[in-house]
Design a protein around this motif. Structure first.
Motif, PDB file in Angstrom:
ATOM      1  N   UNK A   1       0.833  -1.208   0.000  1.00 57.09           N
ATOM      2  CA  UNK A   1       0.000   0.000   0.000  1.00 57.09           C
ATOM      3  C   UNK A   1       0.867   1.258   0.000  1.00 57.09           C
ATOM      4  N   UNK A   2       1.956   1.222   0.757  1.00 56.12           N
ATOM      5  CA  UNK A   2       2.886   2.354   0.776  1.00 56.12           C
ATOM      6  C   UNK A   2       3.510   2.577  -0.600  1.00 56.12           C
ATOM      7  N   UNK A   3       3.619   1.503  -1.395  1.00 57.39           N
ATOM      8  CA  UNK A   3       4.191   1.593  -2.735  1.00 57.39           C
ATOM      9  C   UNK A   3       3.155   1.981  -3.784  1.00 57.39           C
ATOM     10  N   UNK A   4       1.902   2.141  -3.359  1.00 61.29           N
ATOM     11  CA  UNK A   4       0.862   2.556  -4.297  1.00 61.29           C
ATOM     12  C   UNK A   4      -0.102   1.477  -4.727  1.00 61.29           C
ATOM     13  N   UNK A   5      -0.101   0.330  -4.043  1.00 62.59           N
ATOM     14  CA  UNK A   5      -1.057  -0.723  -4.378  1.00 62.59           C
ATOM     15  C   UNK A   5      -2.481  -0.206  -4.195  1.00 62.59           C
ATOM     16  N   UNK A   6      -3.327  -0.515  -5.157  1.00 58.10           N
ATOM     17  CA  UNK A   6      -4.717  -0.052  -5.156  1.00 58.10           C
ATOM     18  C   UNK A   6      -5.612  -1.178  -4.651  1.00 58.10           C
ATOM     19  N   UNK A   7      -6.319  -0.998  -3.521  1.00 54.63           N
ATOM     20  CA  UNK A   7      -7.185  -2.064  -3.007  1.00 54.63           C
ATOM     21  C   UNK A   7      -8.485  -2.221  -3.787  1.00 54.63           C
TER      22      UNK A   7
END
Length: 202
Positions: free
Chosen positions: A63-69
């Motif tokens: 998530x910190x790297x930009x993963x989109x949930x």
């Protein structure tokens, strides 16, 4: 496309290995993982399938790297938040319910903007699947904290505005299962089920 072995590593919570591979090969953190039985899965979705400390740390890093949930909302998918409560580890462990790590993962995803309405390719949403966990129990250990975490996730989802679509059927399934158990001599109701039901019906 992310190789299938990296998806397996994400499922196993191998945080350092997954992050090293992402850095080495320059994979897009939101790319699809190969070989996920036709469903479009990301690394974030994979690490939400079998949750422990490693998976939680990996999800936080992704998530910190930009993963989109909320990717692939129009595709056949078991969304990350749904995967948390439909946890396949029920099949492989004696703990037939939602554990503390599952609650922490749900909280992490919701804080990251996960859509509470995204569910599975079959139209089930996270609230329905959470309620269905009350049908399951460990006949040997009867660990009540598992059901406590189910109640905590119900409260969390309701506060986040989850839709109540399908919830009446889910509650009735649990009631039918409890009635069947009562008739066969097991009158014990799952801990925290009534409280969870009241949260929904109030």
């Amino acid at each position: 496309m992310i190789p299938a072995d990296l998806g397996k590593a994400a499922r196993a919570g191998r945080t350092q290995y997954v992050l090293e591979q992402l850095a080495t090969h320059g994979f897009d953190v939101n790319a699809q993982v190969e070989g996920e039985a036709g469903a479009r899965m990301t690394l974030l979705s994979c690490c939400c399938c079998e949750i422990g400390g490693g998976q939680l740390a990996l999800a936080r890093a992704l998530l910190d790297m930009g993963a989109d949930p909320n990717l692939f909302r129009d595709e056949p998918l078991r969304a990350p938040l749904y995967n948390v409560v439909a946890n396949p580890s029920w099949v492989y462990t004696a703990a037939h319910g939602i554990g503390e790590a599952d609650y922490e993962m749900a909280l992490l995803l919701l804080n990251a903007g996960a859509d509470v309405h995204l569910g599975s390719e079959h139209g089930l949403n996270p609230l329905v699947e959470t309620i269905r966990c009350f049908e399951r129990r460990d006949r040997h250990t009867r660990r009540p904290y598992l059901h406590l975490n189910s109640r905590k996730i119900v409260r969390l989802l309701l506060r986040s505005g989850v839709a109540l679509d399908g919830i009446d059927d889910a509650l009735q399934r649990v009631e039918d299962e409890l009635e069947f158990r009562r008739r066969t001599g097991d009158s014990e109701r799952p801990p925290h089920y009534t409280a969870s039901k009241n949260l929904i019906c109030d």
